[in-house]
Structures are given as structure tokens and as C-alpha cells.
Write a protein that holds these residues in place. Structure first.
Motif, PDB file in Angstrom:
ATOM      1  N   ILE A  25     -95.505  32.021  13.557  1.00 16.94           N
ATOM      2  CA  ILE A  25     -95.074  31.007  14.587  1.00 16.94           C
ATOM      3  C   ILE A  25     -96.396  30.178  15.401  1.00 16.94           C
ATOM      4  CG2 ILE A  25     -94.221  30.706  17.150  1.00 16.94           C
ATOM      5  CD1 ILE A  25     -92.487  33.235  16.592  1.00 16.94           C
ATOM      6  N   LEU A  26     -97.613  31.137  15.216  1.00 14.46           N
ATOM      7  CA  LEU A  26     -98.809  30.663  15.773  1.00 14.46           C
ATOM      8  C   LEU A  26     -99.744  29.707  15.052  1.00 14.46           C
ATOM      9  CD1 LEU A  26    -100.401  33.788  17.825  1.00 14.46           C
ATOM     10  CD2 LEU A  26     -98.754  31.640  18.921  1.00 14.46           C
ATOM     11  N   SER A  27     -99.556  29.812  13.097  1.00  8.95           N
ATOM     12  CA  SER A  27     -99.975  28.956  12.635  1.00  8.95           C
ATOM     13  C   SER A  27     -99.260  27.753  12.817  1.00  8.95           C
ATOM     14  CB  SER A  27    -100.049  29.704  11.287  1.00  8.95           C
ATOM     15  OG  SER A  27    -100.951  30.806  11.387  1.00  8.95           O
ATOM     16  N   LEU A  28     -98.544  27.764  12.713  1.00  3.48           N
ATOM     17  CA  LEU A  28     -97.233  26.822  12.255  1.00  3.48           C
ATOM     18  C   LEU A  28     -97.508  25.781  13.948  1.00  3.48           C
ATOM     19  CD1 LEU A  28     -95.242  24.321  10.890  1.00  3.48           C
ATOM     20  CD2 LEU A  28     -93.142  25.738  12.400  1.00  3.48           C
ATOM     21  N   MET A  29     -97.828  26.955  15.110  1.00  5.02           N
ATOM     22  CA  MET A  29     -97.802  25.718  15.985  1.00  5.02           C
ATOM     23  C   MET A  29     -99.663  24.659  16.077  1.00  5.02           C
ATOM     24  SD  MET A  29     -96.656  25.171  19.296  1.00  5.02           S
ATOM     25  CE  MET A  29     -96.909  24.408  20.620  1.00  5.02           C
ATOM     26  N   GLU A  30    -100.547  25.948  15.248  1.00  6.78           N
ATOM     27  CA  GLU A  30    -101.879  25.121  15.471  1.00  6.78           C
ATOM     28  C   GLU A  30    -101.504  23.579  14.321  1.00  6.78           C
ATOM     29  OE1 GLU A  30    -106.131  26.277  14.079  1.00  6.78           O
ATOM     30  OE2 GLU A  30    -104.484  28.049  15.409  1.00  6.78           O
ATOM     31  N   GLU A  31    -101.053  23.994  13.657  1.00  6.83           N
ATOM     32  CA  GLU A  31    -100.330  22.752  12.467  1.00  6.83           C
ATOM     33  C   GLU A  31     -99.907  21.214  13.491  1.00  6.83           C
ATOM     34  OE1 GLU A  31     -97.510  21.255   9.264  1.00  6.83           O
ATOM     35  OE2 GLU A  31     -98.727  24.182   9.124  1.00  6.83           O
ATOM     36  N   ALA A  32     -99.142  22.123  14.403  1.00  9.61           N
ATOM     37  CA  ALA A  32     -98.328  20.753  14.895  1.00  9.61           C
ATOM     38  C   ALA A  32     -99.037  20.096  16.131  1.00  9.61           C
ATOM     39  CB  ALA A  32     -97.449  22.078  15.794  1.00  9.61           C
ATOM     40  N   ILE A  33    -100.084  20.599  16.349  1.00  6.36           N
ATOM     41  CA  ILE A  33    -101.198  20.500  17.621  1.00  6.36           C
ATOM     42  C   ILE A  33    -102.565  19.715  16.845  1.00  6.36           C
ATOM     43  CG2 ILE A  33    -103.112  21.173  19.379  1.00  6.36           C
ATOM     44  CD1 ILE A  33    -101.188  23.730  19.650  1.00  6.36           C
ATOM     45  N   TYR A  34    -102.881  19.842  15.809  1.00  2.00           N
ATOM     46  CA  TYR A  34    -103.271  19.125  14.969  1.00  2.00           C
ATOM     47  C   TYR A  34    -102.432  17.506  13.925  1.00  2.00           C
ATOM     48  CZ  TYR A  34    -107.723  22.320  14.997  1.00  2.00           C
ATOM     49  OH  TYR A  34    -108.909  22.639  15.584  1.00  2.00           O
TER      50      TYR A  34
END
Length: 393
Positions: A263-272
Motif C-alpha cells: 500500500i505504502l509503495s503504491l502510494m509513493e508511486e502515485a505521489i511521484y
């Protein structure tokens, strides 16, 4: 009480016709004087016989009284004048909104499903119609155990705040969240790492949105974060349709994740991703007409795109718009559209199994040979060679 039986009938009829709630007048002897409901259903006839024996007169006539038989909900209002008990107006049955998958049938119609607040409002209206007296909702709830769920939320809120204070439960640090969203809005890729560990993706500060499932709670919070980031990106100049499409994509992906790390990895991907797109948009600062053209082309890539269409939208002549487009973008209008469509074709070839012929047709190339020719012009290889080399399917 200064109201006639005819008036009571009229009020009862309106309640039944408006809310499909049966209304019955039972006198002091337990006799039904009138009843607004169909009497064809045997189960309802049986239910009415039970209602006749209820001890209505034992309660005050100062407010509506709520009660239940099994899952059936009712309320009644005692009728009294000069200290003489005249009977009761009984409204129901209904089901509460919390009862799911109700299949019961009364009068060959579904029993109405009403939230407690709706029942309360109807009861206040009926009481006012009879006594011309306005009642305080809180007072009515206080005297009705059946309505306690209405005040439970307020009690739980106070307890939740107290629990959070006692256990030092905190949510997102608003200061860092603002910095993060500002970085997204301004496309500052280089600044993201400085705040990611303190903002909306910080595990230690996650608010609890679902007590039954901690992972689901985190997903809810991240979905909220995606929505905030999407809006910040739009404010930073990202095309709205692009932003909302990304918003939907990442929310759907979040719902599929099964671990905190994912979840947190995908969130970081979305932010970038959002920030990178804003940064790219900021590097191509065009005039208002050309920005409008670029966004329109992005949104209508699968449709018919002509210079005449855009000249109308931009309120400029086709010749002037064509000249301005070439000056600012560095390529002609038609070539820019071709480039964007080939970029889109590359995505479809990489991530889908769509036939090459269909991809060309979807992107408005007149025939397959022309599609192959244009594709090779921009990539150096044919669509088939590209799919073989890059396909993820």
C-alpha cells in the motif's frame, strides 16, 4: 386535544399515502376505529390483533412512544382530552435502515425501511398535527429506549476523543501534509523525499478509520490522500481529465493491495507520478490557447481532431492557431497529434492484447498500412516488432 375523528383520519391517510406507513386508531377499549392499510395479508391481520392488546395508556401523552415487535418498528401517540384517555394513533410497522436483506412482505408491499431519524421526524409531525405542540427531539429521544442509537454517536465521539488523548493517538501532521501537497502542486520532484516520511504515508501516524480491519483503515486513509494529491496536481496545471483518470486508477490499485508495504509503495508511486506529470506540464508553459489545445487533444485522442474544431474552441482563426501552435510547441498541429496517438498506441501494444488492426482503428488511423507507416516514423520499428519487444502480456 382539540381534534375530531375526521381530522385524525385525514392526518392518518396522509401519513400512509406519503410514507406507505400503516396508521391505526385504537380506542380506549382496544377497538380499531380506523386503519389505513390493506387488510388482505393474513400476517398483518395477526399483527394488528397483537397491537390491540398493547398497554398504550400506561405511558404519557407528552411525546410519541416507540416500540418494537421482533424487528417491526412502531410508534404511537396517546389521545387524551380533559384527563380522559381516548385511545392511541399507532404508526407502523417499519424496519430500521440497519436491518439488511429484508424479505418480509406486508399487504403485498415491502415494509418501508426507515432510519431512526426519519421515524422521529414523522412522529414529531403527527404529534404536532394532533396537539399543535412542538417537541424537542432530544427530549423525545431521552424518553425512548428504542431511539438510543440516535444519541449513541455523540457519546461514542466523546469517548473516541478521550481515548485518543489518553493513548497519544495522532493523525497526519498537517504541516508536513501541506508541504507535500505544495510540492506536488509545483512539481518539485527533488523535494519529495524530504517530506514523504512525515506526511500522509507515515505509518506511525496513520489514523484509524476502520477498527475491524487495520489494513482496510490504511487503505481508506491512502484513498483520501490520493484525492488530495489529485486536486493539488490539477491546481499545479495537470490536465483535469488526466488527473482524475490517474486518481481512479490508483484508488482501484490501492483496493487490491494486501499488505502495508504494498500500500505504502503504491502510494509513493502515485505521489511521484502526479508530481512528475505536473513538473513536465510546468516545463511546457504555453499560452492559454495552446494549453487549451494540448488538454483538448489529450482528452479527445481517440476521437476526431481537427484544427477547425480547436480554432472554434480557442476563438482564433485556423491559420493563426496553426502558426501559434508551431511557434510554441515546435511541431505542427497534425504532427503533434500523430506523436500523441503513437505514444498511446505504444501503451496499448505494451499492456493489452488488442489486435494491432484494432489499435490503429481506435486511434483514428485510416488503415493499417498508414498506421504502420506513421508508427515506424516515430519509433523506427513496426507495431508488431514493438509489441514483441516490450509487451507485458
Amino acid at each position: 386535544m382539540k381534534i375530531t375523528t375526521i381530522d385524525l383520519q385525514y392526518i392518518s391517510q396522509l401519513i400512509y399515502e406519503t410514507h406507505h406507513l400503516p396508521v391505526t386508531y385504537i380506542n380506549s377499549l382496544g377497538e380499531i376505529i380506523f386503519d389505513y392499510s390493506s387488510t388482505n395479508n393474513s400476517s398483518y391481520i395477526s399483527l394488528k390483533e397483537q397491537l390491540k392488546t398493547y398497554p398504550y395508556h400506561t405511558n404519557s401523552n407528552d411525546y410519541p412512544i416507540f416500540f418494537s415487535y421482533a424487528e417491526f418498528n412502531f410508534f404511537y401517540i396517546n389521545l387524551k382530552t380533559d384527563d380522559q384517555y381516548l385511545g392511541a394513533i399507532v404508526v407502523g410497522p417499519s424496519f430500521s435502515a440497519e436491518v439488511e436483506d429484508i424479505k418480509a412482505n406486508v399487504n403485498q408491499e415491502l415494509i418501508p425501511i426507515l432510519h431512526y431519524q426519519q421515524c422521529l421526524a414523522i412522529s414529531l409531525f403527527v404529534y404536532y398535527s394532533i396537539y399543535q405542540k412542538k417537541l424537542n427531539k432530544t427530549a423525545v429521544i431521552y424518553h425512548n429506549q428504542a431511539l438510543k442509537p440516535l444519541i449513541r454517536h455523540e457519546e461514542n465521539t466523546a469517548l473516541e476523543l478521550s481515548h485518543a488523548r489518553r493513548n497519544d493517538i495522532i493523525h497526519t501532521n498537517l504541516y508536513y501534509e501541506k508541504i507535500l501537497l505544495d510540492n506536488v502542486k509545483n512539481g518539485r520532484m527533488e523535494k519529495l523525499n524530504e517530506v514523504l516520511n512525515y506526511s500522509i504515508v507515515e505509518q506511525a501516524e496513520l489514523g484509524i478509520l476502520s477498527k475491524r480491519n487495520n489494513l482496510r483503515s490504511i487503505q481508506y486513509l491512502m484513498i483520501t490522500g490520493i484525492a488530495l494529491i489529485c486536486r493539488a496536481a490539477i491546481e499545479g496545471g495537470l490536465n483535469e481529465e488526466t488527473a482524475f483518470t490517474l486518481n481512479d486508477f490508483y484508488i482501484q490499485k490501492l483496493e487490491d493491495q494486501n499488505s502495508l508495504i504494498d500500500i505504502l509503495s503504491l502510494m509513493e508511486e502515485a505521489i511521484y507520478d502526479f508530481t512528475s506529470r505536473v513538473s513536465q506540464a510546468n516545463k511546457m508553459k504555453y499560452s492559454a490557447p495552446i494549453t487549451t489545445c494540448i488538454h483538448y487533444i489529450e482528452n479527445q485522442l481517440y476521437g476526431d481532431l481537427t484544427l477547425d474544431q480547436l480554432s472554434v474552441i480557442c476563438h482564433l482563426s485556423p491559420n493563426y492557431l496553426s502558426s501559434l501552435f508551431k511557434k510554441e510547441v515546435g511541431t505542427s498541429f497534425s504532427e503533434y497529434i500523430q506523436q500523441q496517438r503513437i505514444d498511446e498506441a505504444k501503451k496499448l501494444l505494451t499492456f493489452t492484447n488488442y489486435p494491432i488492426l484494432d489499435i490503429g482503428s481506435l486511434l483514428n488511423f485510416t488503415d493499417q498500412s498508414y498506421f504502420i507507416k506513421v508508427f515506424k516514423k516515430f519509433t523506427g520499428i513496426t507495431p508488431k516488432q514493438y509489441r514483441t519487444k516490450y509487451s507485458h502480456k
